[in-house]
Every structure is written in structure tokens, then in C-alpha cells.
Design a protein around this motif. Structure first.
Motif, PDB file in Angstrom:
ATOM      1  N   LEU A  81       0.816  -1.213   0.000  1.00  0.00           N
ATOM      2  CA  LEU A  81       0.000   0.000   0.000  1.00  0.00           C
ATOM      3  C   LEU A  81       0.851   1.266   0.000  1.00  0.00           C
ATOM      4  CD1 LEU A  81      -2.984  -0.870   2.371  1.00  0.00           C
ATOM      5  CD2 LEU A  81      -2.720  -1.251  -0.085  1.00  0.00           C
ATOM      6  N   ASP A  82       2.014   1.222   0.629  1.00  0.00           N
ATOM      7  CA  ASP A  82       2.869   2.416   0.604  1.00  0.00           C
ATOM      8  C   ASP A  82       3.314   2.725  -0.824  1.00  0.00           C
ATOM      9  OD1 ASP A  82       4.441   0.019   0.722  1.00  0.00           O
ATOM     10  OD2 ASP A  82       6.209   1.222   1.205  1.00  0.00           O
ATOM     11  N   ARG A  83       3.650   1.702  -1.564  1.00  0.00           N
ATOM     12  CA  ARG A  83       4.028   1.890  -2.970  1.00  0.00           C
ATOM     13  C   ARG A  83       2.848   2.421  -3.777  1.00  0.00           C
ATOM     14  NH1 ARG A  83       5.709  -3.223  -6.794  1.00  0.00           N
ATOM     15  NH2 ARG A  83       5.557  -2.184  -8.836  1.00  0.00           N
ATOM     16  N   LEU A  84       1.656   1.895  -3.518  1.00  0.00           N
ATOM     17  CA  LEU A  84       0.448   2.364  -4.206  1.00  0.00           C
ATOM     18  C   LEU A  84       0.270   3.862  -4.015  1.00  0.00           C
ATOM     19  CD1 LEU A  84      -2.399   2.270  -5.478  1.00  0.00           C
ATOM     20  CD2 LEU A  84      -3.245   1.416  -3.269  1.00  0.00           C
ATOM     21  N   TYR A  85       0.338   4.309  -2.763  1.00  0.00           N
ATOM     22  CA  TYR A  85       0.090   5.725  -2.500  1.00  0.00           C
ATOM     23  C   TYR A  85       1.257   6.599  -2.955  1.00  0.00           C
ATOM     24  CZ  TYR A  85      -4.149   4.565   0.033  1.00  0.00           C
ATOM     25  OH  TYR A  85      -5.408   4.135   0.360  1.00  0.00           O
ATOM     26  N   GLY A  86       2.471   6.061  -2.917  1.00  0.00           N
ATOM     27  CA  GLY A  86       3.597   6.814  -3.461  1.00  0.00           C
ATOM     28  C   GLY A  86       3.451   7.036  -4.955  1.00  0.00           C
ATOM     29  N   ASP A  87       3.026   5.989  -5.671  1.00  0.00           N
ATOM     30  CA  ASP A  87       2.787   6.121  -7.110  1.00  0.00           C
ATOM     31  C   ASP A  87       1.641   7.092  -7.390  1.00  0.00           C
ATOM     32  OD1 ASP A  87       4.791   4.314  -7.630  1.00  0.00           O
ATOM     33  OD2 ASP A  87       3.452   2.633  -8.078  1.00  0.00           O
ATOM     34  N   LEU A  88       0.582   6.986  -6.593  1.00  0.00           N
ATOM     35  CA  LEU A  88      -0.561   7.874  -6.779  1.00  0.00           C
ATOM     36  C   LEU A  88      -0.145   9.331  -6.570  1.00  0.00           C
ATOM     37  CD1 LEU A  88      -3.550   8.450  -7.222  1.00  0.00           C
ATOM     38  CD2 LEU A  88      -3.960   7.860  -4.811  1.00  0.00           C
ATOM     39  N   ALA A  89       0.681   9.577  -5.574  1.00  0.00           N
ATOM     40  CA  ALA A  89       1.152  10.942  -5.327  1.00  0.00           C
ATOM     41  C   ALA A  89       1.930  11.475  -6.525  1.00  0.00           C
ATOM     42  CB  ALA A  89       2.025  10.976  -4.072  1.00  0.00           C
ATOM     43  N   LEU A  90       2.783  10.632  -7.103  1.00  0.00           N
ATOM     44  CA  LEU A  90       3.557  11.060  -8.265  1.00  0.00           C
ATOM     45  C   LEU A  90       2.640  11.421  -9.430  1.00  0.00           C
ATOM     46  CD1 LEU A  90       6.176  11.465  -9.828  1.00  0.00           C
ATOM     47  CD2 LEU A  90       6.229   8.987 -10.255  1.00  0.00           C
ATOM     48  N   TYR A  98      -2.097  18.892  -6.417  1.00  0.00           N
ATOM     49  CA  TYR A  98      -1.192  18.838  -5.269  1.00  0.00           C
ATOM     50  C   TYR A  98      -1.895  18.446  -3.973  1.00  0.00           C
ATOM     51  CZ  TYR A  98       1.982  21.114  -8.517  1.00  0.00           C
ATOM     52  OH  TYR A  98       2.764  21.394  -9.612  1.00  0.00           O
ATOM     53  N   ASP A  99      -3.135  18.844  -3.805  1.00  0.00           N
ATOM     54  CA  ASP A  99      -3.853  18.457  -2.589  1.00  0.00           C
ATOM     55  C   ASP A  99      -4.013  16.937  -2.520  1.00  0.00           C
ATOM     56  OD1 ASP A  99      -4.092  21.067  -1.762  1.00  0.00           O
ATOM     57  OD2 ASP A  99      -6.121  21.330  -2.555  1.00  0.00           O
ATOM     58  N   SER A 100      -4.368  16.329  -3.640  1.00  0.00           N
ATOM     59  CA  SER A 100      -4.507  14.869  -3.667  1.00  0.00           C
ATOM     60  C   SER A 100      -3.157  14.193  -3.486  1.00  0.00           C
ATOM     61  CB  SER A 100      -5.148  14.419  -4.984  1.00  0.00           C
ATOM     62  OG  SER A 100      -6.476  14.891  -5.090  1.00  0.00           O
ATOM     63  N   ALA A 101      -2.107  14.804  -4.014  1.00  0.00           N
ATOM     64  CA  ALA A 101      -0.761  14.250  -3.841  1.00  0.00           C
ATOM     65  C   ALA A 101      -0.371  14.243  -2.368  1.00  0.00           C
ATOM     66  CB  ALA A 101       0.249  15.050  -4.653  1.00  0.00           C
ATOM     67  N   MET A 102      -0.678  15.326  -1.665  1.00  0.00           N
ATOM     68  CA  MET A 102      -0.361  15.390  -0.241  1.00  0.00           C
ATOM     69  C   MET A 102      -1.144  14.340   0.538  1.00  0.00           C
ATOM     70  SD  MET A 102      -0.205  19.545   0.176  1.00  0.00           S
ATOM     71  CE  MET A 102       0.248  19.571   1.905  1.00  0.00           C
ATOM     72  N   ALA A 103      -2.412  14.175   0.194  1.00  0.00           N
ATOM     73  CA  ALA A 103      -3.227  13.164   0.871  1.00  0.00           C
ATOM     74  C   ALA A 103      -2.661  11.770   0.628  1.00  0.00           C
ATOM     75  CB  ALA A 103      -4.671  13.249   0.392  1.00  0.00           C
ATOM     76  N   ALA A 104      -2.237  11.504  -0.609  1.00  0.00           N
ATOM     77  CA  ALA A 104      -1.680  10.195  -0.937  1.00  0.00           C
ATOM     78  C   ALA A 104      -0.385   9.944  -0.169  1.00  0.00           C
ATOM     79  CB  ALA A 104      -1.436  10.096  -2.443  1.00  0.00           C
ATOM     80  N   LEU A 105       0.456  10.951  -0.064  1.00  0.00           N
ATOM     81  CA  LEU A 105       1.723  10.776   0.653  1.00  0.00           C
ATOM     82  C   LEU A 105       1.499  10.583   2.148  1.00  0.00           C
ATOM     83  CD1 LEU A 105       3.990  13.303  -1.255  1.00  0.00           C
ATOM     84  CD2 LEU A 105       4.297  10.818  -1.121  1.00  0.00           C
ATOM     85  N   ARG A 106       0.481  11.219   2.698  1.00  0.00           N
ATOM     86  CA  ARG A 106       0.166  10.969   4.110  1.00  0.00           C
ATOM     87  C   ARG A 106      -0.221   9.507   4.310  1.00  0.00           C
ATOM     88  NH1 ARG A 106      -1.740  16.505   4.002  1.00  0.00           N
ATOM     89  NH2 ARG A 106      -3.786  15.851   3.228  1.00  0.00           N
ATOM     90  N   HIS A 107      -0.956   8.950   3.356  1.00  0.00           N
ATOM     91  CA  HIS A 107      -1.292   7.525   3.426  1.00  0.00           C
ATOM     92  C   HIS A 107      -0.031   6.666   3.294  1.00  0.00           C
ATOM     93  CE1 HIS A 107      -5.654   7.425   3.651  1.00  0.00           C
ATOM     94  NE2 HIS A 107      -5.750   8.338   2.699  1.00  0.00           N
ATOM     95  N   ALA A 108       0.867   7.051   2.401  1.00  0.00           N
ATOM     96  CA  ALA A 108       2.098   6.281   2.217  1.00  0.00           C
ATOM     97  C   ALA A 108       2.913   6.241   3.507  1.00  0.00           C
ATOM     98  CB  ALA A 108       2.932   6.880   1.082  1.00  0.00           C
ATOM     99  N   VAL A 109       3.005   7.377   4.190  1.00  0.00           N
ATOM    100  CA  VAL A 109       3.736   7.436   5.458  1.00  0.00           C
ATOM    101  C   VAL A 109       3.032   6.599   6.523  1.00  0.00           C
ATOM    102  CG1 VAL A 109       4.449   8.959   7.346  1.00  0.00           C
ATOM    103  CG2 VAL A 109       4.784   9.669   4.974  1.00  0.00           C
ATOM    104  N   ARG A 110       1.704   6.625   6.512  1.00  0.00           N
ATOM    105  CA  ARG A 110       0.969   5.823   7.493  1.00  0.00           C
ATOM    106  C   ARG A 110       1.262   4.329   7.320  1.00  0.00           C
ATOM    107  NH1 ARG A 110      -0.880   1.866   9.020  1.00  0.00           N
ATOM    108  NH2 ARG A 110      -2.935   1.282   9.802  1.00  0.00           N
TER     109      ARG A 110
END
Length: 294
Positions: A81-90, A98-110
Motif C-alpha cells: 500500500l505504501d508503494r500504491l500511494y507513493g505512485d498515486l502521489a507522483l 497537489y492536494d490529492s498528492a499530499m493526501a496520498a503521501l500521508r497515506h504512504a507514510v501511514r
């Protein structure tokens, strides 16, 4: 989610990103994220005794244990899932979302709290959004968790720039000196060093002892967290025992890049001595230190 092969889907999405099909990639990754969130809500409840993660390897699990001191049982969600959200952020960044990218990266960190690249990328977005506090907090969080010298370099460069803007040239010089000491090729560091040459924040204007004191006054370390090197070496020992020489060499190299050759050899000696004391065969290491969580 259990009926799909997320790894294959992510590989396809990453191929789309490589080919420049960013909108199509974002649509695919957003669907995958929605499916993943539904699966997690139904199957992965977080409690006071249990937490779910998507650590990519045993190393991240061990490092998380040692750094965070989280007493809960850790379980794998079974998908990257971290890879999923990292890719989504990119994909979101490339599409200007950018707002969605930030949300995705917060999920990746979680899902992977040890993923320092996610933390640094999120920090950059907070900086763009005009939030220096979150930018600095995320950059600072890397010092304790980084297992890759490149991430430490980025964090030190971030603080060097902040100190320069804050009219603290000596602290800026100290941060640049700490970043340079890792010997990592980094475009941001190279640019910062070129701009600093001959100025009041030139890293050559302070020596190592001065740099250490200046950074300590700002609440910063002057190098890597030795705990990360220990975790890397423990896992390298396990990889060597399993005859995975390439993995063992890579983990050992990363530890050496963090703390230097001399410190790395000293840590290896201590680890071997502890293993010999714990087991007549010396059969200890990363897996034993991590425990039996699922």
C-alpha cells in the motif's frame, strides 16, 4: 482487493507514468486506492493492541520497532500500500493535483512510517503550500528514521536553506557540511554548495567540531542514527546466513554509507559478540530481534 494482483496493477500504472500517460495512471491508481481502503476498513481493524502496516521488508519492521517503540502487535496488510500511494502521489503531482498528492503521501507514510522518501516528498509539497512548520517537522523526522544516506542529505539541505533564510549563516554552513560528509551525489546539494562557496554560509567556514556544536544548538544531529545502521547490519547478517550475498552486500553498503567504514566495522563486531553470547551457534539477527508478529 484479495481478488486482484496489486503488484501487477502497480507495475502497469508505473509503466503508464514512464510513458507520460499521467491522467490514465492517476485514474487507475485512484481506483486501486479506493479498493484498498474498502478492504482495509473491512479486514484490518486497528486497536490498542494491533496495528497494520505494509513494510516492504523485515528491515523496516525491525527499524520501526527500534525507533518508534510501538508495543502493539504488527501485522502485514499483505499488499504494497505504501508503494500504491507513493505512485498515486507522483501521478497527482504530474497532473497538478497537489492536494490529492499530499493526501496520498500521508497515506504512504501511514503504511510505511520508515519510508523517508515519502516524508521528504510530502515536506516539499508543504513547502510549496506555504506551510514551513510541517515542512521542517517532516524534514526533521527523517534524521531518526533514514536508512539511506541520500535522504539524510536532503534533510540537511532543507535545514541549511531554512537557516539561511532565518539569517543563521553558521548553522546553514554546518548543515551543508553535514550533508556533504556523506559523499552522496545529489543535485540539490551540489547547487547549494556552489551557491554557498565563498559566502558566510560556506561549509568550509566551520570545522567538524563547530558544525556539531552549531547543529546541536538547533536541536539537530550531525549525522545518521546509529540504530538504523544496526538494523541494516542485523538484516545483512541474516541475508548472509541465507546465502543471499547481493542483499547482504547492499544492506552492509547502506550501513557503511550512513556511519562510515570504521563505525560500521565496530558495530558489526558488537553484533557478532552479542549473537555469540545469545546463542552458541550465533544464530541470531534481524528476524530474531523482530519477533514473531504476523
Amino acid at each position: 482487493m484479495e481478488e486482484t494482483n496489486m503488484t501487477d496493477a502497480l507495475a502497469h500504472a508505473e509503466g503508464l507514468l514512464v510513458e507520460g500517460h499521467n491522467e490514465e495512471a492517476q485514474e487507475l491508481l485512484s481506483r486501486l486506492a479506493e479498493d484498498a481502503e474498502q478492504y482495509v476498513d473491512s479486514n484490518c481493524p486497528t486497536t490498542d493492541e494491533l496495528q497494520w502496516f505494509s513494510f516492504p521488508s523485515l528491515f523496516e519492521r525491525l527499524a520501526y520497532r527500534r525507533v518508534e517503540n510501538d508495543p502493539r502487535e504488527l501485522r502485514s496488510v499483505g499488499e504494497p500500500l505504501d508503494r500504491l500511494y507513493g505512485d498515486l502521489a507522483l501521478a497527482c503531482v504530474r497532473n497538478g493535483d497537489y492536494d490529492s498528492a499530499m493526501a496520498a503521501l500521508r497515506h504512504a507514510v501511514r503504511w510505511n512510517p520508515m519510508g523517508c522518501e515519502y516524508r521528504l516528498n510530502l515536506a516539499d509539497l508543504y513547502r510549496v503550500a506555504g506551510d514551513p512548520n510541517e515542512y521542517l517537522a517532516l524534514s526533521y523526522s527523517v534524521f531518526e528514521r533514514a536508512s539511506d544516506a541520500r535522504h539524510l542529505v536532503r534533510a540537511f539541505v532543507n535545514f541549511s536553506e531554512y537557516f539561511q533564510v532565518s539569517e543563521k549563516p553558521k548553522a546553514s554552513a554546518a548543515a551543508l557540511r553535514a550533508a556533504r560528509r556523506f559523499g552522496v551525489e545529489d543535485s540539490a546539494l551540489k547547487a547549494a554548495l556552489e551557491l554557498a562557496a565563498g559566502t558566510d554560509h560556506d561549509p568550509d567556514s566551520v570545522d567538524d567540531d563547530e558544525a556539531r556544536d552549531l547543529l546541536a544548538q538547533e536541536g539537530l544531529p550531525d549525522g545518521a542514527n546509529a540504530e538504523m545502521a544496526v538494523c541494516l547490519l542485523l538484516c545483512a547478517s541474516d541475508a548472509a546466513a541465507a546465502r543471499d550475498r547481493n542483499l547482504a552486500a547492499d544492506l552492509t553498503r547502506r550501513a557503511r554509507d550512513l556511519v562510515g567504514e570504521g563505525a560500521c566495522m565496530a558495530l558489526l563486531k558488537l553484533i557478532r559478540e552479542e549473537d555469540d553470547e545469545a546463542s552458541p551457534s550465533g544464530a541470531d539477527g534481524c528476524a530474531a530481534k523482530e519477533g514473531d508478529d504476523a
